[in-house]
Design an enzyme around this catalytic site. Structure first.
Site, PDB file in Angstrom:
ATOM      1  N   TYR A 205     -11.637  14.917 -15.357  1.00 21.60           N
ATOM      2  CA  TYR A 205     -10.191  14.558 -14.965  1.00 21.60           C
ATOM      3  C   TYR A 205     -10.037  15.252 -13.462  1.00 21.60           C
ATOM      4  O   TYR A 205      -9.393  14.699 -12.438  1.00 21.60           O
ATOM      5  CB  TYR A 205      -8.909  14.891 -15.538  1.00 21.60           C
ATOM      6  CG  TYR A 205      -7.778  13.983 -15.385  1.00 21.60           C
ATOM      7  CD1 TYR A 205      -7.987  12.676 -15.323  1.00 21.60           C
ATOM      8  CD2 TYR A 205      -6.515  14.594 -15.089  1.00 21.60           C
ATOM      9  CE1 TYR A 205      -6.901  11.755 -15.005  1.00 21.60           C
ATOM     10  CE2 TYR A 205      -5.495  13.616 -14.557  1.00 21.60           C
ATOM     11  CZ  TYR A 205      -5.618  12.177 -14.845  1.00 21.60           C
ATOM     12  OH  TYR A 205      -4.649  11.455 -14.606  1.00 21.60           O
TER      13      TYR A 205
ATOM     14  N   ILE B  63      -5.730   5.560 -23.289  1.00 24.50           N
ATOM     15  CA  ILE B  63      -5.943   4.163 -23.706  1.00 24.50           C
ATOM     16  C   ILE B  63      -6.921   3.439 -23.003  1.00 24.50           C
ATOM     17  O   ILE B  63      -7.193   3.998 -21.807  1.00 24.50           O
ATOM     18  CB  ILE B  63      -4.432   3.605 -23.823  1.00 24.50           C
ATOM     19  CG1 ILE B  63      -4.230   2.142 -24.035  1.00 24.50           C
ATOM     20  CG2 ILE B  63      -3.769   3.726 -22.389  1.00 24.50           C
ATOM     21  CD1 ILE B  63      -2.937   1.834 -24.375  1.00 24.50           C
TER      22      ILE B  63
ATOM     23  N   LYS C 111      -1.651  15.073 -11.019  1.00 24.34           N
ATOM     24  CA  LYS C 111      -1.050  14.819 -11.673  1.00 24.34           C
ATOM     25  C   LYS C 111       0.044  16.210 -11.816  1.00 24.34           C
ATOM     26  O   LYS C 111       1.159  16.221 -12.304  1.00 24.34           O
ATOM     27  CB  LYS C 111      -1.346  14.437 -13.251  1.00 24.34           C
ATOM     28  CG  LYS C 111      -2.283  13.273 -13.166  1.00 24.34           C
ATOM     29  CD  LYS C 111      -1.033  12.084 -13.087  1.00 24.34           C
ATOM     30  CE  LYS C 111      -1.764  10.886 -13.356  1.00 24.34           C
ATOM     31  NZ  LYS C 111      -1.071   9.620 -12.722  1.00 24.34           N
TER      32      LYS C 111
ATOM     33  N   ASP D 259       0.958  -1.303   0.121  1.00 22.91           N
ATOM     34  CA  ASP D 259       0.019   0.106  -0.103  1.00 22.91           C
ATOM     35  C   ASP D 259       1.014   1.272   0.106  1.00 22.91           C
ATOM     36  O   ASP D 259       1.742   1.397   0.924  1.00 22.91           O
ATOM     37  CB  ASP D 259      -0.930  -0.055   1.154  1.00 22.91           C
ATOM     38  CG  ASP D 259      -1.592   1.112   1.549  1.00 22.91           C
ATOM     39  OD1 ASP D 259      -1.409   2.211   0.603  1.00 22.91           O
ATOM     40  OD2 ASP D 259      -2.279   1.334   2.444  1.00 22.91           O
TER      41      ASP D 259
HETATM   42  C1  IMJ Z   1      -9.932   9.450 -15.540  1.00 21.91           C
HETATM   43  C2  IMJ Z   1     -11.103  10.394 -15.176  1.00 21.91           C
HETATM   44  C3  IMJ Z   1     -11.363  11.020 -15.888  1.00 21.91           C
HETATM   45  C4  IMJ Z   1     -10.973  11.493 -17.150  1.00 21.91           C
HETATM   46  C5  IMJ Z   1     -10.082  10.732 -17.756  1.00 21.91           C
HETATM   47  C6  IMJ Z   1      -9.356   9.657 -17.017  1.00 21.91           C
HETATM   48  N1  IMJ Z   1      -9.443  10.834 -18.945  1.00 21.91           N
HETATM   49  C7  IMJ Z   1      -8.417   9.743 -18.912  1.00 21.91           C
HETATM   50  C8  IMJ Z   1      -8.414   8.977 -17.684  1.00 21.91           C
HETATM   51  C9  IMJ Z   1      -9.658  11.576 -19.967  1.00 21.91           C
HETATM   52  C10 IMJ Z   1      -7.233   9.535 -20.023  1.00 21.91           C
HETATM   53  C11 IMJ Z   1      -7.780   7.954 -17.176  1.00 21.91           C
HETATM   54  N2  IMJ Z   1      -6.237   8.471 -16.399  1.00 21.91           N
HETATM   55  C12 IMJ Z   1      -5.353   9.086 -17.231  1.00 21.91           C
HETATM   56  C13 IMJ Z   1      -6.147   8.172 -15.125  1.00 21.91           C
HETATM   57  O1  IMJ Z   1      -5.194   8.818 -14.425  1.00 21.91           O
HETATM   58  C14 IMJ Z   1      -7.086   7.766 -13.988  1.00 21.91           C
HETATM   59  C15 IMJ Z   1      -7.127   7.731 -12.993  1.00 21.91           C
HETATM   60  C16 IMJ Z   1      -8.317   6.934 -12.106  1.00 21.91           C
HETATM   61  C17 IMJ Z   1      -9.156   5.938 -12.434  1.00 21.91           C
HETATM   62  C18 IMJ Z   1      -9.961   5.796 -11.377  1.00 21.91           C
HETATM   63  C19 IMJ Z   1     -11.187   4.875 -11.848  1.00 21.91           C
HETATM   64  C20 IMJ Z   1     -11.928   4.174 -10.916  1.00 21.91           C
HETATM   65  C21 IMJ Z   1     -11.692   4.982  -9.375  1.00 21.91           C
HETATM   66  N3  IMJ Z   1     -10.863   5.861  -9.212  1.00 21.91           N
HETATM   67  C22 IMJ Z   1      -9.832   6.334 -10.055  1.00 21.91           C
HETATM   68  N4  IMJ Z   1      -8.800   6.927  -9.637  1.00 21.91           N
HETATM   69  C23 IMJ Z   1      -7.899   7.376 -10.613  1.00 21.91           C
HETATM   70  O2  IMJ Z   1     -12.520   4.723  -8.668  1.00 21.91           O
END
Ligand code: IMJ
Length: 274
Positions: free
Chosen positions: A155, A191, A162, A64
């Site tokens: 996002y 992706i 990020k 973790d």
């Molecule tokens: C994620 C959310 C919204 C828009 C997004 C994304 N776009 C992209 C992503 C446009 C490309 C995927 N991404 C780059 C991520 O960093 C995702 C992180 C993430 C995803 C989840 C889904 C399930 C959950 N928590 C999360 N936390 C981070 O419960």
């Protein structure tokens, strides 16, 4: 001789065969690297174990990343088995689902703290442990996304995380450069992975990206994997503090050529406005 032969490292954030961490693991493994995997919780354990078994990787440990002592014991265990560590892949992110939709201004402090803790601070703690096992230098790579540099719908708090992560790459790179430890980010284009699953509008975003990107398509897992291979290997020995975009050029454009053709054209009638 394969370019990663004799090099060994740990990958944080393997989920399944569609995930970016897997893409990088595959590329590193194919080029002769010795790998160790970690999993975040009991849900992920069998998935990570399955991939490890397929790749004939014996080192699979729970970690973790919000728990400093778990990070330290993973590095100690791997380090004691192998003497030292040459690379680390940090492919970890998490935000509450409700914080990846709706209004960013409604993000709670708890949601903010969770996202930044898991997704950004963890790079700092992983790096702190890694440094102790990198006496000969090394390469630390994290996975980031354009949403940390610019607004991307939904996002939200992950964009802020990020941004903190990208900045951390630069501060870590500056401090660790003299130890010959390089720190870089791979900014992957969208992706189809678990990280995008269930995100509203994700399929549309994939289509828009493919249409607008200079290369007119989305990036593949193999391409991201090969960029990870480059940044882990000595081929990138002069590269640190870099956010390397692997997104078919999407980050570099303000307006696609198709959209540019519309400039001077009425958006409704499509007739040229003199
Ligand atoms: C994620 C959310 C919204 C828009 C997004 C994304 N776009 C992209 C992503 C446009 C490309 C995927 N991404 C780059 C991520 O960093 C995702 C992180 C993430 C995803 C989840 C889904 C399930 C959950 N928590 C999360 N936390 C981070 O419960």
């Amino acid at each position: 001789m394969k370019i990663m032969e004799g090099k060994k490292g740990i990958i944080f954030g393997i989920s399944n065969k569609r995930g970016i961490a897997y893409g990088i693991a595959k590329s590193l493994h194919d080029h002769g690297a010795t790998l160790g995997f970690t999993y975040a919780n009991d849900l992920m354990k069998p998935r990570v174990q399955k991939i490890a078994t397929e790749m004939d990787i014996p080192f699979v440990e729970p970690c973790d990343v919000t728990n400093e002592s778990e990070i330290e014991s993973v590095f100690s265990k791997f380090g004691e088995e192998h003497g030292s560590i040459d690379f680390v892949i940090h492919a970890v992110a998490f935000a509450n689902k409700e914080d990846l939709m709706g209004n960013f201004y409604e993000t709670s402090l708890e949601g903010w703290n969770l996202a930044l803790n898991v997704s950004a601070y963890s790079l700092v703690s992983v790096t702190r442990s890694a440094v102790k096992w990198m006496p000969n230098g090394g390469s630390i790579i994290t996975l980031t996304y354009l949403g940390g540099e610019r607004y991307v719908p939904n996002y939200n708090v992950m964009g802020v995380a990020k941004a903190a992560l990208d900045s951390s790459v630069k501060y870590l790179a500056a401090e660790l450069g003299e130890k010959n430890i390089r720190v870089n980010g791979i900014s992957a284009g969208p992706i189809k992975t678990l990280a995008g699953k269930g995100i509203s509008g994700f399929d549309t975003l994939l289509k828009i990206n493919a249409k607008r990107a200079p290369m007119k398509r989305n990036v593949t897992l193999e391409e991201i994997g090969n960029s990870g291979l480059y940044l882990c290997s000595d081929l990138s020995s002069g590269v640190t503090g870099e956010i390397h975009h692997v997104d078919c050029g999407y980050h570099s454009i303000a307006t696609s050529r198709e959209d540019a053709a519309l400039v001077g054209v009425d958006p409704v009638t499509q007739k040229r406005i003199s």
